[in-house]
Motif scaffolding. Structure first.
Motif, PDB file in Angstrom:
ATOM      1  N   UNK A 109      23.786  80.214  43.252  1.00  0.00           N
ATOM      2  CA  UNK A 109      24.055  80.246  44.677  1.00  0.00           C
ATOM      3  C   UNK A 109      22.856  79.753  45.471  1.00  0.00           C
ATOM      4  N   UNK A 114      24.127  76.730  47.243  1.00  0.00           N
ATOM      5  CA  UNK A 114      24.718  77.340  48.442  1.00  0.00           C
ATOM      6  C   UNK A 114      26.211  77.560  48.300  1.00  0.00           C
ATOM      7  N   UNK A 166      29.625  78.508  45.145  1.00  0.00           N
ATOM      8  CA  UNK A 166      30.053  78.659  43.767  1.00  0.00           C
ATOM      9  C   UNK A 166      31.295  77.819  43.559  1.00  0.00           C
ATOM     10  N   UNK A 203      33.639  74.601  42.730  1.00  0.00           N
ATOM     11  CA  UNK A 203      33.640  73.138  42.643  1.00  0.00           C
ATOM     12  C   UNK A 203      33.089  72.450  43.887  1.00  0.00           C
ATOM     13  N   UNK A 228      31.744  68.003  45.642  1.00  0.00           N
ATOM     14  CA  UNK A 228      32.090  67.382  46.921  1.00  0.00           C
ATOM     15  C   UNK A 228      30.814  66.954  47.650  1.00  0.00           C
ATOM     16  N   UNK A 236      29.295  63.106  48.733  1.00  0.00           N
ATOM     17  CA  UNK A 236      28.951  62.676  50.090  1.00  0.00           C
ATOM     18  C   UNK A 236      27.643  61.912  50.131  1.00  0.00           C
TER      19      UNK A 236
END
Lengths: 185, 94
Positions: free
Chosen positions: B77, B81, B83, B85, B89, B93
């Motif tokens: 975490x 920041x 948990x 999937x 993402x 980006x």
């Protein structure tokens, strides 16, 4: 005698941890402290021979809810805002509730009393007969899975329905967010 | 002998709690919480031998597993920041 000393030490640590949680303003530290708080509670449950309750407490309190609280912190803020209101009324309320709870324990039988109602009605039947009736060596398991089998089935169904509901809500949220990102790009 | 071990265990618990209250950085507290989980495992084991019923040892093993997975989750975490999937993402980006 040793058990009393162990209980006193554990309760002292528990109360200090609780005060530290209240005084701390950095929320990461509060999350770590609440994990330790539930580990201490689990130890107290173990000294009371309630090993399964202790295990649930450790798994939920120190495991899952720590992660959930960290998730909440990532979405919100990292430190508490100092409250401007007076603490007198909440303190009075908490003290009153505590006093009522302590008063309620006065009527309860002492710990391990053989004449307590919990020990005289159904418990002897379970302890004596479960090995012939159910043929499971662990009495707690035989009560949970067989004597109260329908109760446990109902509980499991409720937890299962709640889990499916949460999964549905979360997947809906994620799909909407992906659609928004596609619209932006 | 188990009594001495229990006393040593409580002393180290108090030391860990002091580190947990004082901090100062987050990783001190993560490490202290992890260490407290290990001390819980030891406490359950020692309590079993102190009371003459070492049947709780396999439950202490389960605590060790939970403690390990929990610490991994917390550290993951701090790194990502999130948990699950969501890191993929974010990586897409960049």
């Amino acid at each position: 005698m040793t058990e009393t000393i162990i209980n006193v030490i554990l309760f002292t640590m528990l109360v200090t941890t609780a005060f530290a949680i209240v005084r701390m303003t950095r929320l990461f530290a509060v999350v770590m402290l609440s994990g330790v708080f539930s580990l201490l509670t689990a130890m107290l449950f173990v000294t009371l021979d309630a090993v399964d309750v202790a295990f649930t407490e450790a798994a939920v309190g120190a495991g899952i809810s720590t992660v959930l609280m960290l998730g909440t912190i990532a979405l919100t803020s990292r430190s508490t805002k100092p409250s401007t209101r007076s603490n007198a009324l909440p303190l009075l309320l908490v003290t009153l509730t505590g006093a009522v709870l302590v008063y309620g324990t006065l009527d309860m039988p002492t710990f391990g009393d053989p004449n307590a109602p919990a020990q005289t009605h159904l418990a002897p039947h379970y302890l004596n007969e479960s090995i012939t009736e159910i043929d499971v060596p662990n009495v707690v398991t035989s009560i949970l899975a067989s004597y109260r089998g329908f109760d446990t089935l109902g509980e499991t169904a409720v937890v299962f329905a709640a889990g499916i509901g949460v999964l549905l809500i979360l997947s809906g949220l994620r799909r909407r967010r992906e659609e928004e990102e596609e619209d932006e790009s | 002998m188990f009594l001495v071990a229990a006393i040593a265990l409580f002393v180290s618990m108090i030391l860990v709690l002091v580190r947990l209250y004082a901090g100062p950085i987050v990783y001190d507290r993560v490490l202290a919480a992890n260490l407290f989980g290990t001390l819980t495992v030891l406490f359950i084991a020692i309590l079993g031998f102190l009371t003459g019923r070492p049947d709780f040892l396999d439950i202490a093993l389960l605590y060790a597993l939970i403690n390990f997975v929990g610490t991994i989750a917390i550290l993951k975490f701090f790194r990502y920041r999130a948990l699950g999937d969501i890191p993929q993402i974010k990586r897409g980006k960049q």
